[in-house]
Design an enzyme around this catalytic site. Structure first.
Site, PDB file in Angstrom:
ATOM      1  N   LYS A   1      -4.203   4.098 -12.347  1.00  0.00           N
ATOM      2  CA  LYS A   1      -2.973   4.168 -13.141  1.00  0.00           C
ATOM      3  C   LYS A   1      -3.181   4.031 -14.659  1.00  0.00           C
ATOM      4  CE  LYS A   1      -1.244   1.493  -9.893  1.00  0.00           C
ATOM      5  NZ  LYS A   1      -2.258   1.940  -8.882  1.00  0.00           N
TER       6      LYS A   1
ATOM      7  N   ASN B   1       0.821  -1.220   0.000  1.00  0.00           N
ATOM      8  CA  ASN B   1       0.000   0.000   0.000  1.00  0.00           C
ATOM      9  C   ASN B   1       0.853   1.267   0.000  1.00  0.00           C
ATOM     10  OD1 ASN B   1      -1.962  -1.889   0.195  1.00  0.00           O
ATOM     11  ND2 ASN B   1      -2.550  -1.438   2.307  1.00  0.00           N
TER      12      ASN B   1
ATOM     13  N   GLU C   1      -6.978  17.378 -36.342  1.00  0.00           N
ATOM     14  CA  GLU C   1      -8.274  16.778 -35.997  1.00  0.00           C
ATOM     15  C   GLU C   1      -8.121  15.736 -34.889  1.00  0.00           C
ATOM     16  OE1 GLU C   1     -10.734  15.967 -39.775  1.00  0.00           O
ATOM     17  OE2 GLU C   1      -8.670  16.233 -40.454  1.00  0.00           O
TER      18      GLU C   1
ATOM     19  N   SER D   1      -6.828  11.761 -49.434  1.00  0.00           N
ATOM     20  CA  SER D   1      -8.069  11.008 -49.413  1.00  0.00           C
ATOM     21  C   SER D   1      -7.923   9.829 -50.365  1.00  0.00           C
ATOM     22  CB  SER D   1      -9.215  11.913 -49.860  1.00  0.00           C
ATOM     23  OG  SER D   1     -10.263  11.147 -50.412  1.00  0.00           O
TER      24      SER D   1
ATOM     25  N   LYS E   1      -7.280  16.222 -52.026  1.00  0.00           N
ATOM     26  CA  LYS E   1      -7.381  16.531 -50.596  1.00  0.00           C
ATOM     27  C   LYS E   1      -6.045  16.598 -49.878  1.00  0.00           C
ATOM     28  CE  LYS E   1     -10.722  16.947 -48.449  1.00  0.00           C
ATOM     29  NZ  LYS E   1     -11.724  15.996 -47.998  1.00  0.00           N
TER      30      LYS E   1
ATOM     31  N   TYR F   1      -6.172   1.936   2.310  1.00  0.00           N
ATOM     32  CA  TYR F   1      -6.026   1.482   0.926  1.00  0.00           C
ATOM     33  C   TYR F   1      -7.291   0.758   0.466  1.00  0.00           C
ATOM     34  CZ  TYR F   1      -4.631  -1.090  -3.186  1.00  0.00           C
ATOM     35  OH  TYR F   1      -4.588  -1.586  -4.458  1.00  0.00           O
TER      36      TYR F   1
ATOM     37  N   THR G   1     -13.708  38.429 -32.456  1.00  0.00           N
ATOM     38  CA  THR G   1     -14.472  38.110 -31.252  1.00  0.00           C
ATOM     39  C   THR G   1     -15.783  37.537 -31.785  1.00  0.00           C
ATOM     40  OG1 THR G   1     -15.560  40.258 -31.125  1.00  0.00           O
ATOM     41  CG2 THR G   1     -13.486  40.055 -29.926  1.00  0.00           C
ATOM     42  N   HIS G   2     -16.369  36.609 -31.067  1.00  0.00           N
ATOM     43  CA  HIS G   2     -17.550  35.878 -31.563  1.00  0.00           C
ATOM     44  C   HIS G   2     -17.244  35.198 -32.902  1.00  0.00           C
ATOM     45  CE1 HIS G   2     -20.065  38.227 -28.652  1.00  0.00           C
ATOM     46  NE2 HIS G   2     -19.160  39.143 -28.931  1.00  0.00           N
TER      47      HIS G   2
HETATM   48  N1  ARG Z   1      -1.850  -3.241  -7.775  1.00  0.00           N
HETATM   49  C1  ARG Z   1      -2.157  -2.567  -6.554  1.00  0.00           C
HETATM   50  C2  ARG Z   1      -2.562  -1.123  -6.876  1.00  0.00           C
HETATM   51  O1  ARG Z   1      -2.262  -0.655  -7.900  1.00  0.00           O
HETATM   52  C3  ARG Z   1      -0.969  -2.584  -5.675  1.00  0.00           C
HETATM   53  C4  ARG Z   1      -1.294  -2.506  -4.205  1.00  0.00           C
HETATM   54  C5  ARG Z   1      -1.956  -3.765  -3.764  1.00  0.00           C
HETATM   55  N2  ARG Z   1      -2.231  -3.737  -2.371  1.00  0.00           N
HETATM   56  C6  ARG Z   1      -3.063  -4.607  -1.831  1.00  0.00           C
HETATM   57  N3  ARG Z   1      -3.254  -4.527  -0.564  1.00  0.00           N
HETATM   58  N4  ARG Z   1      -3.710  -5.472  -2.528  1.00  0.00           N
HETATM   59  O2  ARG Z   1      -3.173  -0.451  -6.092  1.00  0.00           O
END
Ligand code: ARG
Length: 464
Positions: free
Chosen positions: A323, A108, A288, A275, A281, A315, A153-154
């Site tokens: 992530k 954690n 874009e 294109s 084109k 945790y 503007t606008h």
């Molecule tokens: N993969 C977990 C995360 O990204 C890592 C920490 C896991 N901790 C646990 N007590 N299961 O949060």
């Protein structure tokens, strides 16, 4: 599947699903180096306070050093996450002593440390991306310091400005975003390592030592907060979102400006696509795509906010989902910064098209009112007179700058030669010399400021 927590469990047939569902190794590899560095700092600290013998400390550090050198491809694949992978690989390299590395820490505090470290490591990368864009913007600003274009503007023609002035506006917008990254450095400045699972540890660890070694400002003051907090990711995504918003606005301008109707600029072949059916084109796909990708950091921000809002302190596995979203948002932000930088650097502007767009567009009507007001006509009245002149020109099918002195005198007796000359776009732009204005002197001083901001390391100042 090898796990760090097998002791209390039997093997059931749901295991395969749970393991596959909970796996985070693939995405964790992004912060492989940070995870190993965190372990090295922890091992060094454990040896320094005597929890490990010097020999044990040496062994662990040698093994971790080797893992860092080998890179992630030598890590086992049949494990849940990066923390497990590194520990298992360490065991292969140094034997049972690897099991001592987890003394006085938990996954954690490990993961909370890793993510902060990773963001901190990406801040200079993002800063360099912003600086590169700013450098391209400044080059174009210098080149086109005096290139006239319609200021809107606008989205309607308002007053003539210079293209350089337009680029400077963008330069300062990105300066703010760079400056905002300073706050992200602050909010990731606390090191949670040594918080252990949630409550600290009975071992006599030295948290200041690991914090310093890893380049943090200080250890986080509360173990429960240190392991629970993810708000710094939102700070990071906030800046990514703002970057993408401005990149998207620029992209929209590029898309418009490359149309035949505008024709303000031409992008080189390598930044346009053709294109499959229409041979003529030249599509501004990169612009874009930047516009299309711009919602990703906000999507991640919103996803993470929702993820956080129901979490009790301590945790929660939910936070594993922070992530992949953050990595994707960051990857896109960097790629879009690069794409936009390439377009800014390579764009060939067509001053004659911009100048032609101003001709007869009445964008010097304010100048007519200003010129009369300067001669003592109350501005309200001058505004009215200028409006009548515009109506006359519209009916006659001419531009304001086409009016003769005699015609102008028909609207106001006070009109003279200087009133006539005030109506050219060149004169209009040249006279706007208030600080921050589009006049040549005002633009020169903005160029100087931008140059000095660009040369500074980082974004310590917004302006001065
Ligand atoms: N993969 C977990 C995360 O990204 C890592 C920490 C896991 N901790 C646990 N007590 N299961 O949060």
């Amino acid at each position: 599947m090898r796990k760090l927590w097998g002791g209390v469990f039997g093997e059931g047939d749901g295991e395969a699903f749970a393991v596959a569902f909970g796996e985070s190794l693939a995405s964790d590899l992004t912060f492989f180096a940070e995870d190993v560095r965190g372990s090295m700092a922890h091992a060094r600290m454990l040896a320094s306070v005597g929890i490990l013998s010097p020999e044990e400390g040496e062994l662990l550090l040698a093994g971790l050093g080797q893992i860092l050198e080998e890179g992630p491809q030598r890590l086992p694949k049949d494990v849940e996450d990066i923390h497990t992978a590194v520990e298992v690989r360490l065991g292969e390299l140094v034997g049972d002593v690897a099991g001592k590395l987890h003394t006085a820490r938990s996954r954690n505090d490990q993961v909370a440390t890793d993510v902060r470290l990773w963001i901190r490591g990406q801040l200079p990368v993002l800063e360099a991306g912003i600086k590169a864009l700013q450098s391209g913007l400044l080059e174009q600003a210098k080149k086109h310091a005096d290139t006239l274009m319609p200021g809107v503007t606008h989205q309607q023609h308002g007053q003539p400005i210079s293209l350089g002035f337009h680029f400077l506006a963008l330069f300062f917008a990105f300066q703010r975003h760079g400056h905002r990254l300073g706050w992200v450095a602050e909010s990731t400045g606390g090191c949670p390592l040594g918080s252990a699972a949630l409550a600290g540890t009975p071992f006599g660890i030295d948290r200041a030592m690991t914090a310093t070694e890893l380049g943090f400002d200080a250890p986080t003051p509360n173990a429960l907060d240190g392991t629970s907090d993810r708000s710094f990711i939102l700070d990071f995504l906030h800046v990514s979102n703002l970057l993408m918003l401005d990149l998207s606005r620029m992209a929209q301008e590029f898309v418009l400006w490359t149309t035949p109707e505008f024709g303000y600029l031409r992008l080189p072949d390598e930044l346009t696509t053709g294109s499959s059916i229409m041979p003529q084109k030249r599509n501004p796909d990169i612009a874009e795509l930047i516009r299309g990708k711009s919602g990703v950091p906000l999507g991640a921000y919103s996803q993470l906010s929702m993820m956080m809002k129901g979490l009790v302190l301590g945790y929660n596995r939910d936070t594993q989902e922070d992530k992949p979203a953050m990595f994707q948002a960051h990857r896109m932000t960097l790629a879009c910064l690069e794409g936009m930088t390439r377009m800014v650097v390579a764009a060939e502007f067509r001053p004659e098209r911009m100048r032609a767009a101003i001709h007869g567009d009445f964008s010097t009507a304010t100048d007519l009112a200003d010129a009369l007001a300067a001669k003592g006509v109350p501005f309200r009245e001058a505004h009215e007179i200028a409006g009548k002149a515009v109506r006359f020109c519209l009916e006659a099918g001419i531009g304001l700058e086409d009016l003769s002195l005699e015609q102008l005198k028909g609207f106001s007796e006070l009109a003279d030669e200087s009133t006539v000359s005030a109506l050219t776009p060149e004169s209009s732009r040249t006279r706007r010399e208030s600080q921050g204005g589009t006049g040549p002197v005002a633009v020169r001083s903005q160029l100087d400021l931008a140059q000095s901001l660009l040369e500074e390391a980082g974004f310590t100042r917004l302006w001065s």
